[in-house]
Design an enzyme around this catalytic site. Structure first.
Site, PDB file in Angstrom:
ATOM      1  N   ILE A 181       0.837  -1.206   0.000  1.00 27.17           N
ATOM      2  CA  ILE A 181       0.000   0.000   0.000  1.00 27.17           C
ATOM      3  C   ILE A 181       0.874   1.259   0.000  1.00 27.17           C
ATOM      4  CG2 ILE A 181      -1.676   1.298   1.372  1.00 27.17           C
ATOM      5  CD1 ILE A 181      -2.862  -1.459   2.220  1.00 27.17           C
ATOM      6  N   SER A 193      10.892   2.154   6.703  1.00 25.39           N
ATOM      7  CA  SER A 193      10.347   0.797   6.854  1.00 25.39           C
ATOM      8  C   SER A 193      11.329   0.046   7.741  1.00 25.39           C
ATOM      9  CB  SER A 193      10.271   0.087   5.497  1.00 25.39           C
ATOM     10  OG  SER A 193       9.047   0.356   4.857  1.00 25.39           O
ATOM     11  N   ARG A 194      11.023  -1.217   8.042  1.00 25.06           N
ATOM     12  CA  ARG A 194      12.012  -1.990   8.807  1.00 25.06           C
ATOM     13  C   ARG A 194      13.318  -2.087   8.035  1.00 25.06           C
ATOM     14  NH1 ARG A 194       8.291  -7.051  10.135  1.00 25.06           N
ATOM     15  NH2 ARG A 194       7.863  -6.638   7.949  1.00 25.06           N
ATOM     16  N   ARG A 207      -3.590   1.512  10.861  1.00 23.74           N
ATOM     17  CA  ARG A 207      -4.491   1.123  11.951  1.00 23.74           C
ATOM     18  C   ARG A 207      -4.476   2.243  12.996  1.00 23.74           C
ATOM     19  NH1 ARG A 207      -6.653  -2.135   9.138  1.00 23.74           N
ATOM     20  NH2 ARG A 207      -6.279  -4.372   9.117  1.00 23.74           N
ATOM     21  N   ASP A 257      -8.508   7.580   8.493  1.00 22.82           N
ATOM     22  CA  ASP A 257      -9.455   6.510   8.147  1.00 22.82           C
ATOM     23  C   ASP A 257      -9.656   5.572   9.326  1.00 22.82           C
ATOM     24  OD1 ASP A 257     -11.077   4.791   6.545  1.00 22.82           O
ATOM     25  OD2 ASP A 257      -9.357   3.506   6.129  1.00 22.82           O
ATOM     26  N   GLU A 310     -11.789   2.778  17.572  1.00 22.53           N
ATOM     27  CA  GLU A 310     -12.938   2.859  16.670  1.00 22.53           C
ATOM     28  C   GLU A 310     -13.980   1.798  17.024  1.00 22.53           C
ATOM     29  OE1 GLU A 310     -10.481   2.474  13.143  1.00 22.53           O
ATOM     30  OE2 GLU A 310     -11.214   0.441  12.809  1.00 22.53           O
ATOM     31  N   HIS A 353     -13.116   4.013   8.599  1.00 24.86           N
ATOM     32  CA  HIS A 353     -12.353   2.799   8.241  1.00 24.86           C
ATOM     33  C   HIS A 353     -12.931   2.166   6.968  1.00 24.86           C
ATOM     34  CE1 HIS A 353      -9.836  -0.770   9.919  1.00 24.86           C
ATOM     35  NE2 HIS A 353      -9.760  -0.703   8.605  1.00 24.86           N
TER      36      HIS A 353
HETATM   37  P1  NAP Z   1       2.727  -4.977   3.557  1.00 23.82           P
HETATM   38  O1  NAP Z   1       2.983  -5.038   2.095  1.00 23.82           O
HETATM   39  O2  NAP Z   1       3.063  -6.171   4.387  1.00 23.82           O
HETATM   40  O3  NAP Z   1       3.484  -3.701   4.128  1.00 23.82           O
HETATM   41  C1  NAP Z   1       3.639  -3.480   5.499  1.00 23.82           C
HETATM   42  C2  NAP Z   1       4.746  -2.466   5.691  1.00 23.82           C
HETATM   43  O4  NAP Z   1       4.855  -2.213   7.096  1.00 23.82           O
HETATM   44  C3  NAP Z   1       6.110  -2.945   5.208  1.00 23.82           C
HETATM   45  O5  NAP Z   1       6.698  -1.943   4.422  1.00 23.82           O
HETATM   46  C4  NAP Z   1       6.895  -3.137   6.496  1.00 23.82           C
HETATM   47  O6  NAP Z   1       8.273  -2.849   6.397  1.00 23.82           O
HETATM   48  C5  NAP Z   1       6.245  -2.085   7.371  1.00 23.82           C
HETATM   49  N1  NAP Z   1       6.567  -2.324   8.768  1.00 23.82           N
HETATM   50  C6  NAP Z   1       6.315  -3.428   9.520  1.00 23.82           C
HETATM   51  N2  NAP Z   1       6.849  -3.284  10.753  1.00 23.82           N
HETATM   52  C7  NAP Z   1       7.443  -2.066  10.755  1.00 23.82           C
HETATM   53  C8  NAP Z   1       8.173  -1.350  11.736  1.00 23.82           C
HETATM   54  N3  NAP Z   1       8.420  -1.867  12.950  1.00 23.82           N
HETATM   55  N4  NAP Z   1       8.638  -0.120  11.413  1.00 23.82           N
HETATM   56  C9  NAP Z   1       8.422   0.407  10.183  1.00 23.82           C
HETATM   57  N5  NAP Z   1       7.738  -0.226   9.208  1.00 23.82           N
HETATM   58  C10 NAP Z   1       7.255  -1.452   9.496  1.00 23.82           C
HETATM   59  O7  NAP Z   1       1.199  -4.682   3.850  1.00 23.82           O
HETATM   60  P2  NAP Z   1       0.176  -3.787   2.994  1.00 23.82           P
HETATM   61  O8  NAP Z   1      -0.634  -4.667   2.140  1.00 23.82           O
HETATM   62  O9  NAP Z   1       0.910  -2.637   2.393  1.00 23.82           O
HETATM   63  O10 NAP Z   1      -0.777  -3.271   4.197  1.00 23.82           O
HETATM   64  C11 NAP Z   1      -0.235  -2.427   5.191  1.00 23.82           C
HETATM   65  C12 NAP Z   1      -1.233  -2.196   6.310  1.00 23.82           C
HETATM   66  O11 NAP Z   1      -2.287  -1.368   5.860  1.00 23.82           O
HETATM   67  C13 NAP Z   1      -1.944  -3.465   6.822  1.00 23.82           C
HETATM   68  O12 NAP Z   1      -1.161  -4.179   7.743  1.00 23.82           O
HETATM   69  C14 NAP Z   1      -3.202  -2.899   7.433  1.00 23.82           C
HETATM   70  O13 NAP Z   1      -3.026  -2.689   8.807  1.00 23.82           O
HETATM   71  C15 NAP Z   1      -3.388  -1.564   6.718  1.00 23.82           C
HETATM   72  N6  NAP Z   1      -4.625  -1.581   5.913  1.00 23.82           N
HETATM   73  C16 NAP Z   1      -5.590  -0.665   6.175  1.00 23.82           C
HETATM   74  C17 NAP Z   1      -6.759  -0.668   5.422  1.00 23.82           C
HETATM   75  C18 NAP Z   1      -7.840   0.341   5.681  1.00 23.82           C
HETATM   76  O14 NAP Z   1      -8.987   0.092   5.353  1.00 23.82           O
HETATM   77  N7  NAP Z   1      -7.520   1.484   6.239  1.00 23.82           N
HETATM   78  C19 NAP Z   1      -6.951  -1.603   4.415  1.00 23.82           C
HETATM   79  C20 NAP Z   1      -5.934  -2.507   4.166  1.00 23.82           C
HETATM   80  C21 NAP Z   1      -4.769  -2.489   4.922  1.00 23.82           C
HETATM   81  P3  NAP Z   1       9.286  -3.801   5.567  1.00 23.82           P
HETATM   82  O15 NAP Z   1       8.916  -3.555   4.127  1.00 23.82           O
HETATM   83  O16 NAP Z   1      10.622  -3.286   5.869  1.00 23.82           O
HETATM   84  O17 NAP Z   1       9.022  -5.190   6.020  1.00 23.82           O
END
Ligand code: NAP
Length: 315
Positions: free
Chosen positions: A157, A176-177, A234, A258, A263, A281
């Site tokens: 995302i 990011s991590r 979140r 969002d 919530e 959300h």
């Molecule tokens: P993703 O591809 O797994 O990406 C997650 C990102 O979080 C990665 O870049 C990861 O870093 C980073 N991360 C994890 N731990 C971290 C830390 N300690 N410090 C800094 N960065 C960290 O997941 P995605 O598909 O993009 O989704 C991301 C999040 O969006 C979901 O987990 C969910 O909570 C949220 N979301 C919200 C909605 C909504 O309706 N608002 C909908 C869908 C998802 P690395 O790349 O270095 O591993």
């Protein structure tokens, strides 16, 4: 497969309910008033749980322990912060989620929140509806094109948001991590450094114990009184009382949210602030994506029970 019990924890999608009920013996947890008796009567047949991380309950240790026949958790979400992944691993329970199919919608909404906050679209709408146009005194707003955008979490995302912001001629940096060698964006080793070097900070990382309250007072102050915070990750990523006081005291220019820490409860102090845009959300809530997510949930369950490889395995 009609004999396989599937327990849905929250009414997120009527299409999903319909798809599940035509294939499995579907139980709707929110309709059950006597839970103790329900689990006594049905737990032995329930082999799958379909949780959602929106509002409702996920799959925590207590739920898992009450389902001795549980084989798979197929989540109607990409975020798995409400699924006890470690416990599932320990018990050999498979876990799947719905990545990729929702990425575009969530990224689109992030850009929508940025534009709505900077250009005060919701406030302008209220102005027109309130018959105030005659006064001809709507204030100037803030330009988005060309701003410095910081992304916290350059995952699926986060990357999709960055690409969209690039088309607005924004410069992109991220934390990011791990650093992404394939990206040309500037990497910062800490979220405070990221916040100090951007004008719009977008939270798009996964929620874990490490990222709970990752946006604290220090980060908010680093973003500063001209900075705007966007959260489509979140709610618990942000220390909400700190966000509220920064907005009330003018230490932050605005926020587009969002998701919220508790919530559907939202801090009342935010209701009176025109520099805050709030949505309930709905990041992935489009007709198209609801169907794609539901189909993925069902296909993962079918793959599991037909002993085929899972489409999007996490555990
Ligand atoms: P993703 O591809 O797994 O990406 C997650 C990102 O979080 C990665 O870049 C990861 O870093 C980073 N991360 C994890 N731990 C971290 C830390 N300690 N410090 C800094 N960065 C960290 O997941 P995605 O598909 O993009 O989704 C991301 C999040 O969006 C979901 O987990 C969910 O909570 C949220 N979301 C919200 C909605 C909504 O309706 N608002 C909908 C869908 C998802 P690395 O790349 O270095 O591993």
């Amino acid at each position: 497969m009609e004999a396989i019990g599937v327990l849905m924890t929250y009414p997120t999608s009527s299409y999903l309910e319909q798809q599940l009920s035509t294939r499995f013996n579907l139980f709707r947890l929110w309709n059950i008033s006597h839970k103790h008796q329900f689990f006594k009567d049905n737990a032995a047949s329930i082999q799958a749980v379909v949780p959602s991380t929106q509002l409702g309950s996920g799959a925590d240790r207590e739920l898992i322990d009450s389902l001795p026949a549980l084989e798979i958790v197929s989540s109607f979400s990409v975020g798995l912060d409400k699924v006890d992944l470690e416990y599932c691993k320990e018990k050999g329970i498979r876990v799947t989620n719905t990545p990729d199919v929702l990425t575009d919608d969530v990224a689109d909404l992030a850009i929508g929140l940025i534009l709505a906050t900077l250009r005060r679209i919701c406030e302008s709408d209220r102005y027109v509806r309130g018959g105030m146009w005659m006064n001809n005194d709507f204030k100037l707003t803030v330009k988005f094109s060309g701003k410095r955008v910081g992304i916290l979490g350059l995952g699926r995302i986060g990357t999709a948001i960055a690409k969209r912001a690039e088309s607005f001629n924004c410069s992109i940096s991220y934390h990011s991590r791990s650093q992404k060698p394939e990206s040309n964006y500037k990497y910062f080793h800490s979220v405070v450094d990221l916040a100090s070097n951007c004008e719009i900070l977008v939270v798009a990382c996964a929620l874990t114990e490490e990222t709970r309250h990752i946006i604290n007072r220090e980060v908010i102050d680093a973003l500063g009184p001209k900075g705007v915070l966007i959260n489509i990750g979140r709610g618990p990523h942000i220390d909400e009382p700190e966000l509220v006081s920064a907005l009330v005291e003018g230490r932050l220019a605005g926020a587009g949210l969002d998701v919220f820490e508790h919530e559907p409860q939202v801090p009342e102090e935010l209701f009176g602030l025109d520099n805050v845009v709030m949505v309930p959300h709905v990041g992935s809530n489009t007709v198209e994506t609801e169907k794609a997510m539901a189909d993925l949930v069902v296909r993962n369950l079918e793959a599991h029970f037909f002993k085929k490889p899972l489409l999007t395995p996490v555990v």
